[in-house]
Design an enzyme around this catalytic site. Structure first.
Site, mmCIF file in Angstrom:
data_model
loop_
_atom_site.group_PDB
_atom_site.id
_atom_site.type_symbol
_atom_site.label_atom_id
_atom_site.label_comp_id
_atom_site.label_asym_id
_atom_site.label_seq_id
_atom_site.Cartn_x
_atom_site.Cartn_y
_atom_site.Cartn_z
ATOM 1 N N HIS A 24 0.831 -1.204 0.000
ATOM 2 C CA HIS A 24 0.000 0.000 0.000
ATOM 3 C C HIS A 24 0.870 1.261 0.000
ATOM 4 C CE1 HIS A 24 -3.495 2.529 1.421
ATOM 5 N NE2 HIS A 24 -2.486 3.242 1.908
ATOM 6 N N GLU A 25 1.820 1.304 0.950
ATOM 7 C CA GLU A 25 2.662 2.498 1.060
ATOM 8 C C GLU A 25 3.594 2.658 -0.137
ATOM 9 O OE1 GLU A 25 2.003 4.671 3.174
ATOM 10 O OE2 GLU A 25 0.643 3.461 4.382
ATOM 11 N N HIS A 28 1.918 4.895 -2.657
ATOM 12 C CA HIS A 28 2.090 6.317 -2.355
ATOM 13 C C HIS A 28 3.515 6.775 -2.680
ATOM 14 C CE1 HIS A 28 -1.807 6.628 -0.571
ATOM 15 N NE2 HIS A 28 -1.531 5.913 0.507
#
Length: 438
Positions: A24-25, A28
């Protein structure tokens, strides 16, 4: 051996959780770097740092509590109206805004003026914030497709797995002994009275061919009284004449799958045999769509589940099978999965489904348009784009960046609600967990 497999299941789930958070990170991080935003930190977990390493301008690390992760971008919020970054106020609400604003400018270095998050166009900020949940969606889809197409799912068949001994209302099921549920006052099940046997395959129902479980389930539920059924038993056709009764049973959808709620319907009294059947790509996508819809419905129903969670946590009430679970509860289920008396491949695929479901939930939850979630930042960027476009169309001055920091008091309230709900789920997961057998 069971205890060892339970611990192994918890460890495997925890590893899957950490990978999901890191993935997920990474969404980003990669898009922030793509748009030249400086990212001082990329961390998996919270709390004390266990390990970290600097590579380029970013510190990569793992923290002690595996309940989330984050990247830190400089300039998440624009300066205040006076252009200052650290102005103070005696108002607690204003203080929240200014604290958030000042933290967004930590580690600001010369030359970073053009590398701050808020200076990027709204569509770029949307991409950066959407990339994290989107990575979870990609991972969920990949895992679901692997299971659905490469292994398959359990499908109910038109073969009888077990004949019921008696008629029991679905509302009374939880009060019965699973090993001996029938009472002397219970009517004998119509299937047992008519002579159905385990292994019988349904061929005809009232003169019409039986195609699949969905059709058979519908025919039984919509008929009451004497019917004619032809089954295949030991290679020969046998005609039976059961008298279908009515009973309170679990609701089903159009495919014969059980859903929440009960209904009065026709009841024959047997359990269908099931087998593992791989799905086509189209069927897999449709099945993922159904799971996503169920996820949305579950997310929207969270507020009304609070009383049930409270009663399960503090009043000893029964924990419902569809009750919300946190990381602790999911890890316990992961331990149960590995301790099942099932083939290793079945346990592995169930664990993959569990991790896939977790990633789907992460995507849906983070897309809520509320700060401090990713969806809140996306909503702020979209609103800024709308304001600027409207001003340009009507030839008005550019209103400038939308100051998301002004919403931080609301974000703290939302975060407080999330934390309270998480603690309630955690307590329920510890004292009254959802069991896999449910």
């Amino acid at each position: 051996m069971t205890a060892l497999m339970t611990v192994l299941g918890i460890v495997v789930f925890a590893l899957g959780l950490m990978i999901s958070i890191a993935w997920h990170e990474l969404g980003h991080l990669s898009t922030a770097k793509l748009f030249k935003i400086r990212v001082p930190q990329y961390m998996v977990g919270f709390g004390p740092t266990l390990w970290s390493r600097h590579k380029g301008e970013t510190e990569y690390g793992i923290k002690a509590i595996p309940l989330g992760g984050y990247i830190r971008m400089i300039g998440m919020f624009p300066p205040g109206e006076d252009g200052r970054l650290t102005a103070r106020s005696t108002s607690p609400w204003r203080g929240m805004i200014e604290d958030a604003r000042s933290q967004a400018y930590e580690e600001l270095k010369p030359g970073d003026e053009t590398r701050m998050f808020y200076t990027r166009k709204p569509w770029k900020r949307v991409i950066v914030m959407f990339a994290g949940p989107f990575m979870n969606l990609i991972l969920a889809a990949a895992l679901f497709l692997t299971v659905f197409m490469g292994f398959g799912i359990s499908m109910r068949t038109t073969v009888i797995g077990q004949v019921s001994d008696c008629v029991i209302s679905q509302a009374d099921t939880s009060e019965r002994d699973p090993a001996n549920p029938c009472r002397p006052t219970d009517p004998v099940a119509p299937a047992k009275t008519a002579g159905f046997q385990a292994g019988d395959k349904f061929l005809e129902f009232n003169g019409h061919p039986v195609k699949d479980w969905a059709q058979l389930s519908h025919d039984i539920r919509t008929h009451a009284g004497r019917v004619t059924i032809v089954v295949l038993r030991d290679g020969r056709q046998v005609t039976l004449h059961p008298v279908i009764t009515t009973n309170t049973v679990t609701r089903t959808d159009g495919d014969g799958n059980y859903v929440d709620g009960t209904v009065r319907a026709g009841f024959l009294g047997f359990s269908p045999a099931a087998h593992i059947e791989p799905l086509s790509f189209t069927s897999s996508v449709q099945h993922m769509g159904d799971l996503a819809q169920q996820g949305v419905d579950s997310l929207l129903s969270l507020p009304q589940r609070v009383p049930d969670l409270w009663n399960a946590a503090f009043n000893g009430a029964e924990r419902k099978p569809d009750s919300p679970m946190g990381v602790v509860g999911a890890a316990r289920v992961g331990g149960e999965v590995f301790s099942l008396e099932e083939p290793a491949i079945n346990r592995l695929m169930t664990m993959v489904m569990l991790v896939a479901g977790f990633n789907l939930s992460l995507f849906l939850f983070n897309m809520l348009p509320l700060l401090p979630l990713d969806g809140g930042h996306i909503a702020g960027a979209v609103w800024e784009s709308v304001r600027r476009t409207t001003a340009r169309v009507f030839r008005k001055p550019d209103p400038g960046p939308f100051d998301v920091a002004k919403l931080m008091p609301i974000a703290y309230v939302v975060a407080g609600i999330f934390v309270s709900f998480t603690l309630l789920v955690l307590i329920a997961d510890v004292v009254n967990p959802v069991k896999l057998s449910s």
